[in-house]
Structure formats: C-alpha cells, structure tokens
Design an enzyme around this catalytic site. Sequence first.
Site, PDB file in Angstrom:
ATOM      1  N   GLU A  23       0.826  -1.216   0.000  1.00 36.24           N
ATOM      2  CA  GLU A  23       0.000   0.000   0.000  1.00 36.24           C
ATOM      3  C   GLU A  23       0.859   1.264   0.000  1.00 36.24           C
ATOM      4  O   GLU A  23       2.061   1.200   0.263  1.00 36.24           O
ATOM      5  CB  GLU A  23      -0.928   0.010   1.215  1.00 36.24           C
ATOM      6  CG  GLU A  23      -0.188   0.005   2.544  1.00 36.24           C
ATOM      7  CD  GLU A  23      -0.972   0.655   3.673  1.00 36.24           C
ATOM      8  OE1 GLU A  23      -1.432   1.798   3.489  1.00 36.24           O
ATOM      9  OE2 GLU A  23      -1.094   0.032   4.736  1.00 36.24           O
ATOM     10  N   SER A 138     -13.227   1.338  10.376  1.00 36.82           N
ATOM     11  CA  SER A 138     -12.479   1.486   9.125  1.00 36.82           C
ATOM     12  C   SER A 138     -13.122   0.697   7.986  1.00 36.82           C
ATOM     13  O   SER A 138     -13.571  -0.440   8.173  1.00 36.82           O
ATOM     14  CB  SER A 138     -11.042   1.007   9.315  1.00 36.82           C
ATOM     15  OG  SER A 138     -10.371   1.020   8.083  1.00 36.82           O
ATOM     16  N   LYS A 157      -3.145  -2.062  16.313  1.00 38.41           N
ATOM     17  CA  LYS A 157      -2.661  -1.417  17.531  1.00 38.41           C
ATOM     18  C   LYS A 157      -3.804  -0.982  18.419  1.00 38.41           C
ATOM     19  O   LYS A 157      -4.961  -0.886  17.994  1.00 38.41           O
ATOM     20  CB  LYS A 157      -1.739  -0.258  17.182  1.00 38.41           C
ATOM     21  CG  LYS A 157      -2.397   0.873  16.440  1.00 38.41           C
ATOM     22  CD  LYS A 157      -1.420   1.999  16.265  1.00 38.41           C
ATOM     23  CE  LYS A 157      -0.325   1.670  15.270  1.00 38.41           C
ATOM     24  NZ  LYS A 157      -0.808   1.596  13.891  1.00 38.41           N
TER      25      LYS A 157
HETATM   26  N1  PSU Z   1      -2.619   1.367  10.716  1.00 40.89           N
HETATM   27  C1  PSU Z   1      -1.289   1.465  10.859  1.00 40.89           C
HETATM   28  N2  PSU Z   1      -0.563   2.129   9.920  1.00 40.89           N
HETATM   29  C2  PSU Z   1      -1.145   2.691   8.833  1.00 40.89           C
HETATM   30  C3  PSU Z   1      -2.553   2.553   8.680  1.00 40.89           C
HETATM   31  C4  PSU Z   1      -3.240   1.886   9.639  1.00 40.89           C
HETATM   32  O1  PSU Z   1      -0.763   0.964  11.816  1.00 40.89           O
HETATM   33  O2  PSU Z   1      -0.445   3.305   8.021  1.00 40.89           O
HETATM   34  C5  PSU Z   1      -3.212   3.122   7.465  1.00 40.89           C
HETATM   35  C6  PSU Z   1      -3.531   2.004   6.458  1.00 40.89           C
HETATM   36  O3  PSU Z   1      -3.397   2.507   5.154  1.00 40.89           O
HETATM   37  C7  PSU Z   1      -4.991   1.704   6.762  1.00 40.89           C
HETATM   38  C8  PSU Z   1      -5.515   3.072   7.094  1.00 40.89           C
HETATM   39  O4  PSU Z   1      -5.678   1.147   5.675  1.00 40.89           O
HETATM   40  O5  PSU Z   1      -4.463   3.671   7.844  1.00 40.89           O
HETATM   41  C9  PSU Z   1      -6.795   3.002   7.892  1.00 40.89           C
HETATM   42  O6  PSU Z   1      -7.328   4.258   7.996  1.00 40.89           O
HETATM   43  P1  PSU Z   1      -8.797   4.446   8.594  1.00 40.89           P
HETATM   44  O7  PSU Z   1      -8.667   4.073  10.042  1.00 40.89           O
HETATM   45  O8  PSU Z   1      -9.089   5.908   8.398  1.00 40.89           O
HETATM   46  O9  PSU Z   1      -9.710   3.573   7.819  1.00 40.89           O
HETATM   47 MN    MN Z   2     -12.335   5.860  10.271  1.00 43.52          MN
END
Ligand code: PSU
Ligand code: MN
Length: 303
Positions: A23, A138, A157
């Site tokens: 990614e 998410s 985490k």
């Molecule tokens: N968790 C991590 N490092 C990251 C991400 C999540 O420990 O870089 C990034 C990933 O790209 C994941 C995104 O898909 O954050 C999730 O964002 P959200 O919680 O806004 O869906």
């Molecule tokens: Mn979110």
Amino acid sequence: MLIKISDEVKLALKEGRPVVALESTIISHGMPYPKNVETALEVERIIRENGCVPATIGIIDGDPIVGMTPEEIELFGKRSGILKVSRRDLPIVMAKKMWGATTVASTMILANMAGIEVFVTGGIGGVHRGAQQTFDISADLQELAHTNVTVVCAGAKAILDLPLTLEYLETFGVPVLGYKSSNLGAFYSKDSGLKVDYKMDSEREIAEAIYYKRMMKLDGGILISNPIPDQYSMPSEVINLYIEKALKDADEKGIKGKEITPFLLKNIADNTHGNSLEANIKLVFNNAKIGARIAKELSNISK
Ligand code: PSU
Ligand code: MN
C-alpha cells in the site's frame, strides 16, 4: 485501461510467478520523509530476496498504478497533499486526476483487479475505541469482508478496540490467522492478549488455507497476524500510555474521520522520540519476509 500495471508485474502474473501487493498510505501518511521512502524500497528488496515481485500501489494523476517505480515511490514520499484514498474516494480521485495514497481497503481492490492475492502492510484499520458513539469503523474491515486478498499485518494497535475488531471480522466471516502464534499481535508489541482464530504453523499451511478459500469460492479476505519480533517489541504498558495520550490529544483537537489514524501514528512517533517509528519499520520488514514466503508457497500450490 482503468488501471496501469507495470510490465514487470504483468509478466510475473502472466507466468504465474508470485507477486506481493504493497500500500502507499503507509508511505504518504504513515511515516515521515525520507524514512518512508527508504522503508518502502527496502520492503520491495526483501520481497524480491524472498522470490516474489513487489507491486506498490498508488494513484498518480488519477491513474491507479500497480507496481510503482522507485522514482514514483520517491515522488510519493516527498509530495505533500496526497489524498488518503479508501474505497469511497477511488472514483473521485480518478475523475479529478489527483494523486492518491491507497489504504488497505483500496489497495485490496486494486490488487484484486490486477489478480494479486497476497498483500503486505503494517497494521490495518479497525473498529475504533468509542465506535459505539462515533460509528468510526475502518472501511478496511468491509473490504476484508468482500475482497479476495490475504492481508499480512502485525495485528492491530491499541488505538483501536481490538476485541470489537475481532468480533466484526468474525461476523463477516474473515479468518484471523496467527503466524506461529496463538495470540493476535498488537502492532508495536507482540502480544495483544487476545486469541486469533487459528495458529498457523507454516507459510505452506497459510497458503493452503488461501487456496481452499479460493477454490470453495468463499469471497472475502484473510487476515494474517505476524507479531513483531521479540527484539523489537515495545512493552505494552509503555506504548499504551502513549496511545492513551494520543487519543486524548486527538479528542481535544477534535480530529475526526480519515485524519484520525495518521494523527495518532504521528503523535505516538513524536512522543516516543521515534521509537515507535523504528518498531513500525521493523515489523513491516518482517511482514514483507513472511508475506513473500506465503505468496511463493501459494504460487507453488496453484501451478
Ligand atoms: N494502521 C497502521 N498504519 C497505517 C494505517 C493503519 O498501523 O499506516 C493506514 C492504512 O493505510 C490503513 C488506514 O488502511 O491507515 C486506515 O485508515 P482508517 O482508520 O481511516 O480507515
Ligand atoms: Mn475511520
């Protein structure tokens, strides 16, 4: 062409050689420059060393790219204002010809379109703490529910509500498998104290699970938790204090929606004077190694 697949990736897929997707939100929003670029390039090197072709995925001028060049990765790491692109954002960024960093969700979508079955990252998004009130879950989890890609991570985490994240994945039929571990990794630390669904004893066993899921037409992803190696694992009592502080800061500043995860990552890295960032980098390298070995085994089975 809706998506641009690099010649190297295209050829590998055509010949049935293993490819591993990566990614780009981790590059643009997850780590500071130049560590982000160094890490992304080293991850690609590890994937090659383990017999696979890396395919870093991102969106440049509205074109989804599967298999970015080192130069493109460098541009990505330096550029400011790149949009964080999840499922809902993808068509808009294409229409507006913008640059976009793909999250776990949108990377899964593009990997699946290209025909890549294994994807390596650091951590996934999940059910946020307080989601009972905020509804912050998410889109990564819905993508795991529907899209046929295996995601190798170091667990999730404690910025998230881990028990609720596991419940959500169970409801949507997503297997959560521990690589040589019965417990879910907690990203910076190796043990969340929560059980995975199954402990898997080898890359081969995981590859077979992916194979049978595909053959049984059980749509959706598989989540592999590959805990951070012992020597890099941070004590959970320590890291959890920083996580609590980050959550409090986010709340006080009114940070919401897609800004939350990048805000928390940066806040924790700043307050640990980069220690969390070092752990983050080491766990991604470890995921690259195991993910590549899984992809290699899978390509042996699929032949
Ligand atoms: N968790 C991590 N490092 C990251 C991400 C999540 O420990 O870089 C990034 C990933 O790209 C994941 C995104 O898909 O954050 C999730 O964002 P959200 O919680 O806004 O869906
Ligand atoms: Mn979110």
